[in-house]
Write a protein that holds these residues in place. Sequence first.
Motif, PDB file in Angstrom:
ATOM      1  N   ILE A 152      10.981  34.498  10.022  1.00 48.25           N
ATOM      2  CA  ILE A 152      11.771  35.418   9.796  1.00 48.25           C
ATOM      3  C   ILE A 152      12.106  36.478   9.553  1.00 48.25           C
ATOM      4  N   ALA A 153      11.216  36.408   8.671  1.00 49.07           N
ATOM      5  CA  ALA A 153      11.086  38.536   8.457  1.00 49.07           C
ATOM      6  C   ALA A 153      10.809  38.828   9.133  1.00 49.07           C
ATOM      7  N   GLN A 154       9.400  38.859  10.102  1.00 52.18           N
ATOM      8  CA  GLN A 154       8.693  39.601  10.999  1.00 52.18           C
ATOM      9  C   GLN A 154       9.968  39.268  12.577  1.00 52.18           C
ATOM     10  N   LEU A 155      10.421  38.629  12.493  1.00 51.10           N
ATOM     11  CA  LEU A 155      11.968  38.702  13.476  1.00 51.10           C
ATOM     12  C   LEU A 155      11.999  39.771  13.302  1.00 51.10           C
ATOM     13  N   ALA A 156      12.967  39.711  11.894  1.00 49.05           N
ATOM     14  CA  ALA A 156      13.849  40.939  11.221  1.00 49.05           C
ATOM     15  C   ALA A 156      13.621  42.750  11.851  1.00 49.05           C
ATOM     16  N   ALA A 157      12.155  42.160  11.330  1.00 57.15           N
ATOM     17  CA  ALA A 157      11.734  43.745  11.912  1.00 57.15           C
ATOM     18  C   ALA A 157      11.872  43.824  12.995  1.00 57.15           C
ATOM     19  N   ARG A 158      10.993  42.769  13.989  1.00 57.90           N
ATOM     20  CA  ARG A 158      10.814  43.608  15.006  1.00 57.90           C
ATOM     21  C   ARG A 158      12.644  43.861  15.930  1.00 57.90           C
ATOM     22  N   ARG A 160      15.166  45.122  14.536  1.00 57.64           N
ATOM     23  CA  ARG A 160      15.250  46.017  13.872  1.00 57.64           C
ATOM     24  C   ARG A 160      14.588  47.695  14.504  1.00 57.64           C
ATOM     25  N   ARG A 161      13.343  47.371  14.738  1.00 57.16           N
ATOM     26  CA  ARG A 161      12.365  48.133  15.611  1.00 57.16           C
ATOM     27  C   ARG A 161      12.924  48.735  17.292  1.00 57.16           C
ATOM     28  N   LEU A 215      20.069  47.500  21.267  1.00 60.48           N
ATOM     29  CA  LEU A 215      20.033  45.898  21.353  1.00 60.48           C
ATOM     30  C   LEU A 215      21.745  45.620  21.208  1.00 60.48           C
ATOM     31  N   ASP A 216      21.376  44.307  21.687  1.00 62.13           N
ATOM     32  CA  ASP A 216      23.609  44.507  21.693  1.00 62.13           C
ATOM     33  C   ASP A 216      23.711  42.739  21.914  1.00 62.13           C
ATOM     34  N   GLU A 248      23.502  42.744   9.915  1.00 64.02           N
ATOM     35  CA  GLU A 248      22.700  44.514   9.468  1.00 64.02           C
ATOM     36  C   GLU A 248      22.704  44.993  10.907  1.00 64.02           C
ATOM     37  N   LEU A 249      22.473  44.482  11.756  1.00 69.34           N
ATOM     38  CA  LEU A 249      22.280  44.637  13.609  1.00 69.34           C
ATOM     39  C   LEU A 249      23.495  44.824  14.389  1.00 69.34           C
ATOM     40  N   ASN A 250      24.592  43.883  13.310  1.00 71.65           N
ATOM     41  CA  ASN A 250      25.629  44.047  14.509  1.00 71.65           C
ATOM     42  C   ASN A 250      26.335  43.282  15.868  1.00 71.65           C
ATOM     43  N   VAL A 251      24.866  42.412  15.526  1.00 69.03           N
ATOM     44  CA  VAL A 251      24.852  41.957  17.269  1.00 69.03           C
ATOM     45  C   VAL A 251      25.130  40.525  17.391  1.00 69.03           C
TER      46      VAL A 251
END
Length: 499
Positions: A328-334, A336-337, A344-345, A382-385
Amino acid sequence: MNDAARKLAPLAKDQAEQHYREAPNNLEAEQALLGAILVNNDAYYRVSDFLKPVHLYEPLHRRIFEIAGEIIRMGKTANPVTVKTFLKADDKVGDLTVAQYLARLAAEAVSIINAEDYGRAIYDLALRRSLITIGEDMVNIAYDAPLDMPPQNQIEDAERRLFELAETGRYDGGFQSFNDAVALAIDMAGQAFERDGHLSGISTGIHSLDSKMGGLQRSDLIILAGRPGMGKTSLATNIAYNIAASYDPEVQPDGSFKAKNGGVVGFYSLEMSSEQLATRIISEQTEVSSSKIRRGEISEADFEKLVACSQMMQKVPLYIDQTGGISIAQLAARARRLKRQRGLDVLVVDYIQLMTGSKKSGENRVQEITEITTGLKALGKELNVPIIALSQLSRAVESREDKRPQLSDLRESGSIEQDADVVLFVFREEYYVKNLEPRDEFDPKYEEWKMQMEKVKGTADVIIAKQRHGPTGTVKLAFQSEFTRFSDLADPSFTQYEH
């Protein structure tokens, strides 16, 4: 003074200067901006879309900016006389009273033309102060090495804070005034009015599903579940491609792009490779069976169709990550990038049970799934998607007479059901009826089976079992198994009904 003392004197001076380094600020720019606003309220609207009270360095200036903003938004005039009634009369600024200070600001006001330049300078200085705070925290935590914050967690935390700072100009979260929340709600209603189909969310490209859900809502966690063979990956792929293919960007005042229709899609394919996923999409778009594409059993006309489709697809903003067993941490980092670099929508994860949590919860699978779903929900906010996360169902479905899924069938269901804003089940009765075919076609039951098969052939049910801001119910769709494609039924009278 001895030699040692002489050598230490400049060092002590340097340390004192370092110790008392003042945070970056420009009080003159703040005064000039506030003066411009108090003289001409139009100056406020030149900066209000990016500058917030928290960005000003001097607490009194923050308060003046906040009060002036509230007065202007109410349609009244903000000037030294109207603003001073909301400030403490006995407060002093040096030798001046607050009323005198406000009058001085207005008297020395610069032209409204410069207001935006001053606003930008103040905003940039606020970002620098926030960067200093994040940097100091990183250094201090790295020195202290606390047990509950290993280096990997510290990197993820710093990345999250930097992302928030880059996106919103502040990283501390905190309370938001109700005025801001109301303004956002009105903006959303306005966007829905202007968007194709008048949806408040992003259209899935399947109208009968959109009319029930209002599209995919920002920051929602949408769980799409089903037994193997039901077509949950196909439905997710269809929706992802529909959104990416209808992407219509709109330039914002700051030069960035925002999706007017459709959107940029990130697809985490933990089960299939990116080539397999692309083959599915090409098959769905060209109506050439994916099994024929894989075996090379295609005509020249089919091949030309595939080439034309692939050229069109290269322009589509659909990004695939095929890392298996991603945390989940890797997924979140990628994610955000991707949002920073390409936009990203919508995010799609196929599927939850193939993800991993942190080592802490590795002992207990239920705890691990809880960590994953909570993490996905937090990432969506956080990403609002919207995040579409696929999930398997337990085998309990197979042992029942009625094979229609229920919320209790979700594997490790507690957290998935609790964290989800929407739960969709894909159910194809055709799959089960097909398996009941009598071996002997002269069997008296054969005709009965044939009638039943005709009734369910080429259809699928999407069951909306949970929806926080809308009705539950069932949407009937058409399903073409050879192209793994879901679409609206030709006869709209069959499309949906509510529970």
